[in-house]
Design an enzyme around this catalytic site. Structure first.
Site, PDB file in Angstrom:
ATOM      1  CE1 TYR A 422      60.106-102.065   0.286  1.00  0.00           C
ATOM      2  CE2 TYR A 422      62.408-102.622   0.567  1.00  0.00           C
ATOM      3  CZ  TYR A 422      61.434-101.732   0.181  1.00  0.00           C
ATOM      4  OH  TYR A 422      61.794-100.504  -0.308  1.00  0.00           O
ATOM      5  CD  GLU A 423      57.421-102.924   4.826  1.00  0.00           C
ATOM      6  OE1 GLU A 423      56.552-103.377   5.584  1.00  0.00           O
ATOM      7  OE2 GLU A 423      58.559-102.605   5.209  1.00  0.00           O
ATOM      8  N   GLY A 424      55.270-107.200   2.204  1.00  0.00           N
ATOM      9  CA  GLY A 424      54.239-108.053   1.627  1.00  0.00           C
ATOM     10  C   GLY A 424      54.443-108.225   0.136  1.00  0.00           C
TER      11      GLY A 424
END
Length: 530
Positions: A422-424
């Site tokens: 998550y978050e990239g």
């Protein structure tokens, strides 16, 4: 290392971070005594309020009852305390109800809270990041209405980006916002929304990307604040489900449906993605702190166990602590160095981000902004990775015991696994570093990084500093080779992950020298005290 000793070590590393001394010269209110008091209290709060919830929340999980999400027992009270005591809004501007402290102090405290209960901190992290986003891009009247409530934890916030069939591929987002009778109405589905619904606050606002107009790609995306309720009535938002996940069971990951939900346009129409990065950048730094919190807890358990567990040695004599066995010592030292290097990295990045706002010289601010963009994918990815890797190493050291639920290591491993996603994802961080930072920006952040690292190492007499300089030289040569692949993007992208790893190796080699110096100073001080 307990919560309190983690706080002490964090303070010593912060004091050894060159950027922190510069912040103190600009912000005279941030003396070491203040930071020590803040860290001590953060450690106490994390240990006494958050940590007792962690295992129980993992086992209880979240449920949906009558269309609303119920979180684990104790979460609501702890969330209120975390916000009410000022922890959530430490670095939020004072004019909006925060304390206005530097990001560096918030970043020093965050791994303590993440260590205590990483699942609950998912809600605090997104709410804090939304405070900054709204304060930065919203009209003043909107910010003045929303941010103080968020800062106090009376309201909460999420980030709503991903959709079915459009996770990281934001150009394919299909949620739409239409202006009707003077109000924006948002329709579409969003997934992977942490704390998308819950019973910990009286109101939830969603920071949401939706398509406006007819433009395709990311240029057609606008940013909205979409409350879950307006005037006490549901605002066209419903929970489709919460995901059944490997870890972070205390954090409900929701699929939400928006049906003509009223929203407030934030900032300029069509520039939503660029504006949302004010929130995304803070959440990526938070991810590094999450991994650091779990790594800190895991290596502490492994070190303590290795001293207490007796096995092996001369059969004619009592068994010896397994910490005396060379291979176990090697594993412990590797895990501890990985953890403390990451601690130094989070503090280095936070001070850079602070100074990118505080420095009076515009050219220096530009350099620092480029450096922060260079370091952020490294801290996000390798912070996340350390949470998993150190937990995995700790399980190996404990052996079969570590594989059981008697110890929290298996939970740390499960909780940490998603953090490089998550978050990239790792791949996205590698692409960002290569295509944006090296190719598009011409390696400006790289140049600032190499200059600062070499200046710092030049003042260090340790033999390890020379090894670090050799690593930096090798990385500079590799960067020149990768820069030359800008006109062969397919070949460059194939090697992007390896380049990301090389960049971290260079960053870690530099900071390991700082960690070694701080550790030697602490041992010397402890010896004198004894």
């Amino acid at each position: 290392m307990s919560f309190s000793t983690q706080a002490t070590s964090t303070l010593e590393l912060l004091k050894a971070t060159p950027g922190w001394r510069r912040i103190q010269s600009i912000r005279g209110d941030c003396d070491d005594a203040l930071v020590e008091a803040v860290l001590d209290e953060a450690a106490r709060f994390a240990e006494t309020v958050l940590a007792p919830l962690n295992t129980a929340a993992d086992r209880q999980g979240c449920t949906v009852v009558d269309g609303r999400v119920l979180v684990p027992d104790g979460f609501g009270d702890a969330f209120s305390q975390h916000a009410g005591n000022g922890w959530l809004a430490m670095d939020v501007p004072e004019r909006f109800g925060g304390q206005g402290l530097p990001l560096s102090i918030q970043t020093a405290c965050a791994p303590l809270f993440e260590r205590g209960c990483v699942a609950l901190m998912m809600a605090s992290g997104s709410t804090r990041a939304a405070c900054h986003l709204i304060a930065e891009v919203a009209d003043y009247a909107v910010a003045k209405e929303w941010v103080p409530y968020l800062a106090r934890g009376e309201w909460a916030a999420t980030i709503c980006i991903s959709e079915p069939d459009a996770g990281s591929d934001l150009a394919r987002l299909r949620s739409r916002a239409a202006l009707r009778d003077g109000a924006w109405r948002i329709t579409g589905s969003k997934i992977w929304i942490s704390f998308g619904d819950h019973d910990m606050s009286t109101r939830i606002c969603h920071c949401l990307l939706a398509r406006t107009g007819e433009e395709t790609g990311t240029r057609g995306l606008s940013l909205f604040l979409v409350p879950d309720e307006i005037d006490g009535q549901r605002n066209g938002i419903s929970v489709d489900r919460i995901e059944e996940k490997m870890g972070l069971h205390g954090s409900p990951t929701c699929a939400l449906r928006f049906e003509a939900a009223r929203g407030i346009l934030l900032g300029e129409e069509g520039r939503g993605l660029a504006q949302l990065f004010a929130m995304i950048e803070l959440m990526r730094l938070q991810t590094g702190c999450q991994g650091l919190g779990l790594a800190s807890a895991a290596i502490d358990i492994a070190e303590s166990y290795a001293q207490e567990r007796h096995q092996g040695g001369d059969p004619a004599k009592p068994a010896i602590p397994i910490a005396h066995h060379p291979d176990v010592r090697r594993q412990l030292e590797e895990a501890r160095l990985r953890t403390e290097t990451l601690r130094a990295a989070t503090l280095e990045l936070a001070t850079v981000m602070d100074l990118a706002r505080l420095e009076p010289d515009e050219n220096l601010r530009d350099d620092l902004q480029a450096l922060s963009r260079w370091l952020l994918p490294l801290v996000k990815n390798f912070g996340a990775d350390a949470g998993f890797t150190v937990s995995n190493q700790a399980i190996q050291i404990l052996g079969g015991a570590g594989y059981t639920r008697e110890w929290p290591l298996e939970q740390y491993l499960r909780d940490a696994r998603v953090m490089t996603i998550y978050e990239g994802t790792t791949g996205m961080q590698a692409i960002d570093l290569l295509t944006r930072r090296l190719w598009r920006e011409g390696g400006k952040g790289l140049d600032v990084f190499l200059k600062r690292a070499r200046e710092d190492l030049a003042n260090c007499p340790a033999a390890t500093a020379r090894a670090a300089e050799a690593t930096l030289n090798a990385f500079e040569a590799e960067s020149q080779r990768m820069a030359a692949l800008a006109d062969q993007p397919e070949a460059g992208l194939w090697q992007a992950n390896a380049y990301l790893n090389a960049a971290w190796d260079a960053f870690a080699a530099w900071l390991a020298v700082r960690v070694e110096a701080v550790s030697a100073l602490q041992q010397s001080t402890a010896g004198e005290a004894a």
